[in-house]
Design an enzyme around this catalytic site. Structure first.
Site, PDB file in Angstrom:
ATOM      1  CG  HIS A   1     -23.015 -42.048  87.654  1.00 13.92           C
ATOM      2  ND1 HIS A   1     -23.664 -42.132  88.839  1.00 13.92           N
ATOM      3  CD2 HIS A   1     -23.371 -40.851  87.121  1.00 13.92           C
ATOM      4  CE1 HIS A   1     -24.397 -41.040  89.026  1.00 13.92           C
ATOM      5  NE2 HIS A   1     -24.234 -40.244  87.998  1.00 13.92           N
TER       6      HIS A   1
HETATM    7  C1  UD1 Z   1     -25.498 -38.201  83.190  1.00  9.99           C
HETATM    8  C2  UD1 Z   1     -25.557 -36.824  83.827  1.00  9.99           C
HETATM    9  C3  UD1 Z   1     -25.352 -36.945  85.332  1.00  9.99           C
HETATM   10  C4  UD1 Z   1     -26.304 -37.938  85.941  1.00  9.99           C
HETATM   11  C5  UD1 Z   1     -26.270 -39.259  85.183  1.00  9.99           C
HETATM   12  C6  UD1 Z   1     -27.351 -40.158  85.692  1.00  9.99           C
HETATM   13  C7  UD1 Z   1     -24.708 -34.996  82.436  1.00  9.99           C
HETATM   14  C8  UD1 Z   1     -23.555 -34.101  82.167  1.00  9.99           C
HETATM   15  N1  UD1 Z   1     -24.473 -35.972  83.323  1.00  9.99           N
HETATM   16  O1  UD1 Z   1     -24.206 -38.716  83.420  1.00  9.99           O
HETATM   17  O2  UD1 Z   1     -25.556 -35.684  85.939  1.00  9.99           O
HETATM   18  O3  UD1 Z   1     -25.930 -38.151  87.275  1.00  9.99           O
HETATM   19  O4  UD1 Z   1     -26.483 -39.021  83.789  1.00  9.99           O
HETATM   20  O5  UD1 Z   1     -27.082 -41.484  85.447  1.00  9.99           O
HETATM   21  O6  UD1 Z   1     -25.764 -34.825  81.894  1.00  9.99           O
HETATM   22  N2  UD1 Z   1     -23.759 -44.671  78.172  1.00  9.99           N
HETATM   23  C9  UD1 Z   1     -24.160 -45.861  77.629  1.00  9.99           C
HETATM   24  N3  UD1 Z   1     -25.497 -46.111  77.536  1.00  9.99           N
HETATM   25  C10 UD1 Z   1     -26.440 -45.246  77.969  1.00  9.99           C
HETATM   26  C11 UD1 Z   1     -26.019 -44.017  78.520  1.00  9.99           C
HETATM   27  C12 UD1 Z   1     -24.665 -43.757  78.618  1.00  9.99           C
HETATM   28  O7  UD1 Z   1     -23.337 -46.689  77.223  1.00  9.99           O
HETATM   29  O8  UD1 Z   1     -27.645 -45.543  77.870  1.00  9.99           O
HETATM   30  C13 UD1 Z   1     -22.302 -44.422  78.327  1.00  9.99           C
HETATM   31  C14 UD1 Z   1     -21.674 -43.769  77.098  1.00  9.99           C
HETATM   32  O9  UD1 Z   1     -20.396 -44.288  76.946  1.00  9.99           O
HETATM   33  C15 UD1 Z   1     -21.573 -42.317  77.527  1.00  9.99           C
HETATM   34  C16 UD1 Z   1     -21.341 -42.426  79.028  1.00  9.99           C
HETATM   35  O10 UD1 Z   1     -22.092 -43.551  79.436  1.00  9.99           O
HETATM   36  O11 UD1 Z   1     -20.555 -41.633  76.876  1.00  9.99           O
HETATM   37  C17 UD1 Z   1     -21.795 -41.208  79.811  1.00  9.99           C
HETATM   38  O12 UD1 Z   1     -23.173 -40.914  79.530  1.00  9.99           O
HETATM   39  P1  UD1 Z   1     -23.718 -39.412  79.708  1.00  9.99           P
HETATM   40  O13 UD1 Z   1     -25.176 -39.400  79.560  1.00  9.99           O
HETATM   41  O14 UD1 Z   1     -22.921 -38.496  78.878  1.00  9.99           O
HETATM   42  O15 UD1 Z   1     -23.329 -39.083  81.202  1.00  9.99           O
HETATM   43  P2  UD1 Z   1     -23.660 -39.884  82.525  1.00  9.99           P
HETATM   44  O16 UD1 Z   1     -22.388 -40.269  83.179  1.00  9.99           O
HETATM   45  O17 UD1 Z   1     -24.666 -40.924  82.273  1.00  9.99           O
HETATM   46  N1  UDP Z   2     -30.996 -46.245  90.076  1.00 11.05           N
HETATM   47  C1  UDP Z   2     -31.618 -47.333  89.482  1.00 11.05           C
HETATM   48  N2  UDP Z   2     -30.852 -48.387  89.083  1.00 11.05           N
HETATM   49  C2  UDP Z   2     -29.498 -48.408  89.243  1.00 11.05           C
HETATM   50  C3  UDP Z   2     -28.877 -47.281  89.836  1.00 11.05           C
HETATM   51  C4  UDP Z   2     -29.657 -46.202  90.227  1.00 11.05           C
HETATM   52  O1  UDP Z   2     -32.849 -47.361  89.345  1.00 11.05           O
HETATM   53  O2  UDP Z   2     -28.872 -49.391  88.847  1.00 11.05           O
HETATM   54  C5  UDP Z   2     -31.824 -45.105  90.499  1.00 11.05           C
HETATM   55  C6  UDP Z   2     -31.624 -44.684  91.935  1.00 11.05           C
HETATM   56  O3  UDP Z   2     -32.456 -45.442  92.798  1.00 11.05           O
HETATM   57  C7  UDP Z   2     -31.999 -43.217  91.904  1.00 11.05           C
HETATM   58  C8  UDP Z   2     -31.545 -42.783  90.525  1.00 11.05           C
HETATM   59  O4  UDP Z   2     -31.417 -43.978  89.753  1.00 11.05           O
HETATM   60  O5  UDP Z   2     -33.401 -43.053  91.990  1.00 11.05           O
HETATM   61  C9  UDP Z   2     -30.237 -42.084  90.623  1.00 11.05           C
HETATM   62  O6  UDP Z   2     -29.719 -41.919  89.335  1.00 11.05           O
HETATM   63  P1  UDP Z   2     -28.162 -41.760  89.060  1.00 11.05           P
HETATM   64  O7  UDP Z   2     -27.376 -42.252  90.199  1.00 11.05           O
HETATM   65  O8  UDP Z   2     -27.935 -42.366  87.735  1.00 11.05           O
HETATM   66  O9  UDP Z   2     -28.025 -40.183  88.864  1.00 11.05           O
HETATM   67  P2  UDP Z   2     -27.882 -38.952  89.885  1.00 11.05           P
HETATM   68  O10 UDP Z   2     -28.937 -39.050  90.912  1.00 11.05           O
HETATM   69  O11 UDP Z   2     -26.499 -39.017  90.452  1.00 11.05           O
HETATM   70  O12 UDP Z   2     -28.004 -37.791  88.997  1.00 11.05           O
END
Ligand code: UD1
Ligand code: UDP
Length: 397
Positions: free
Chosen positions: A230
């Site tokens: 992601h």
């Molecule tokens: C965010 C964090 C990242 C973390 C990740 C965990 C920042 C800059 N990034 O990244 O560090 O690893 O969360 O998963 O804070 N979206 C949906 N539904 C949701 C959430 C997101 O559709 O419930 C989609 C939207 O199109 C959005 C995109 O995902 O624009 C990115 O979401 P965002 O929260 O901005 O960043 P993440 O990639 O989730």
């Molecule tokens: N995770 C989850 N379901 C998923 C993918 C990840 O519960 O489908 C959990 C995973 O086990 C870990 C956390 O989410 O505990 C990691 O989050 P993510 O990869 O979104 O963010 P990051 O750690 O890179 O910030």
């Protein structure tokens, strides 16, 4: 009464706060407010964790949602500030490295409310990562920096933090007996171990009892790979993403089943690029934490660009192939259990076929899974409400 406000908003933060919520429930002298920024909002990115992990419902839900970084962080900042002004907590806790982390830290520090950062000191040394900016700024706004590892402590030392408690070693009872914390010591850097290690130990037994994901997907232990993807560097760069996609399809074609719970941003990209998956590359919605733990623990190998998933692979002793150029969890690499392959097709395929990890069982970097108790003890002590004797009981309970 110690009044804590925790700021969360993204999936990994619900997993990091879980042990803390459960430990705090044992105290009647702590009022724990939870502020959910709404950064993640799909059911399977947010609510499922509150239900499955039995987390207290957030006191405030800010509903900020997705936006560009400045807009999203700014909206959070405005709304968190309003709440902090009216609630006046003694301390604000922020978790990890997302935009919700930075907004919470900034809102609190400007109001002169002490900030405690859980997972402080992590560095990838790549300032193009939004998370790296969030980490650096949050750490430098923080008063109590709760580090998960000695490496994290060392990073902070190099950035000028000098008040390193217990020489950067994991705090223990001796430390508690002898150390007398005062507000004059702030900011302080304390190694309390990794809160996600505690989460895994807290929930894995439950996962074994409750999750039926392996059955549902027809999976056999060690007969499949698991992938999550992601990170912005892979999903905002189509060239990198297409390379990874091609590598996954080649691995799938060679006969290995690959389970891919897809983050919504990745799912949007796959749809917009009209990519087709080989029948062995099984795309599913994001899974709940208990399902994820079962998928991880039983996988033959894990491929990921997630921070949390790299560590969980290490906890479960599953070889991890990291689709990034660098990582902040360097112990997983130096111990031989994780390999960096970036988005290079040949490197990914080679690692998928021949990287087995070489785990030295005596190596352990992430503490003793007592992190939430140590954090609470420090915060209570900070507020001057806890006697030394009680603190020792707490840590040895
Ligand atoms: C965010 C964090 C990242 C973390 C990740 C965990 C920042 C800059 N990034 O990244 O560090 O690893 O969360 O998963 O804070 N979206 C949906 N539904 C949701 C959430 C997101 O559709 O419930 C989609 C939207 O199109 C959005 C995109 O995902 O624009 C990115 O979401 P965002 O929260 O901005 O960043 P993440 O990639 O989730
Ligand atoms: N995770 C989850 N379901 C998923 C993918 C990840 O519960 O489908 C959990 C995973 O086990 C870990 C956390 O989410 O505990 C990691 O989050 P993510 O990869 O979104 O963010 P990051 O750690 O890179 O910030």
């Amino acid at each position: 009464m110690l009044k804590i406000a925790s700021i969360v908003g993204a999936r990994p933060q619900f997993i990091k706060i879980a042990p803390l919520i459960h430990t705090i429930q044992n105290y009647n002298n702590i009022d724990h407010l939870i502020i959910h920024t709404g950064q993640h909002y799909d059911y399977e990115m947010s609510q499922v964790f509150f239900e499955e992990l039995e987390l207290k419902t957030p006191n405030y839900h800010l509903g900020v949602g997705s936006e560009n970084h400045g807009y999203q962080t700014g909206e959070m900042l405005k709304r968190i500030e309003e709440i902090l002004i009216s609630e006046k907590p003694h301390v604000v806790i922020v978790y990890g490295d997302t935009n919700s982390t930075l907004a919470g830290a900034l809102a609190a520090v400007k109001l002169h409310i002490p900030v405690a950062h859980i997972e402080a000191g992590l560095r990838s040394f790549n300032k193009k990562m939004p998370e790296e900016i969030n980490r650096i700024l949050t750490d430098h706004c923080s008063d109590i920096l709760f580090c998960p590892t000695k490496n994290a402590v060392n990073n902070l030392y190099k950035e000028g933090f000098t008040n390193i408690i217990n020489n950067g070693e994991l705090i223990n009872e001796t430390f508690i007996n002898n150390y007398s914390l005062s507000i004059n010591h702030l900011p302080i850097v304390i190694n309390v171990g990794d809160i996600m290690y505690e989460s895994v130990l807290l929930y894995f037994k439950l996962a074994e009892k409750k999750s039926n994901i392996l059955k549902k997907l027809g999976l056999i232990n060690k007969k499949y790979y698991l992938i999550t993807l992601h990170r912005a560097e892979n999903t905002e760069n189509t060239f990198r993403f297409k390379n990874i996609w091609e590598a996954l399809n080649i691995i799938a074609q060679m006969g290995t089943k690959i389970i891919f719970p897809i983050h919504p941003r990745t799912s949007k990209l796959i749809n917009s690029l009209h990519l087709k998956a080989h029948s062995n590359l099984i795309l599913i919605k994001p899974v709940s934490y208990l399902d994820m733990l079962m998928l991880e623990a039983n996988a033959q190998k894990i491929l990921t660009d997630s921070g949390g998933v790299q560590k969980e692979a290490f906890f479960f002793k599953i070889p991890c192939i990291t689709l990034r150029e660098e990582t902040e969890w360097i112990e997983t690499i130096t111990s031989g259990w994780n390999i960096l392959v970036g988005a290079d097709i040949q490197k990914i395929i080679k690692a998928a076929n021949s990287f087995y990890g070489c785990f030295n069982k005596s190596l352990h970097f992430y503490g003793d899974a007592q992190t939430s108790k140590k954090i609470i003890y420090i915060l209570l002590k900070f507020k001057g409400l806890l006697s030394k004797n009680f603190a020792i009981q707490l840590l040895t309970k």
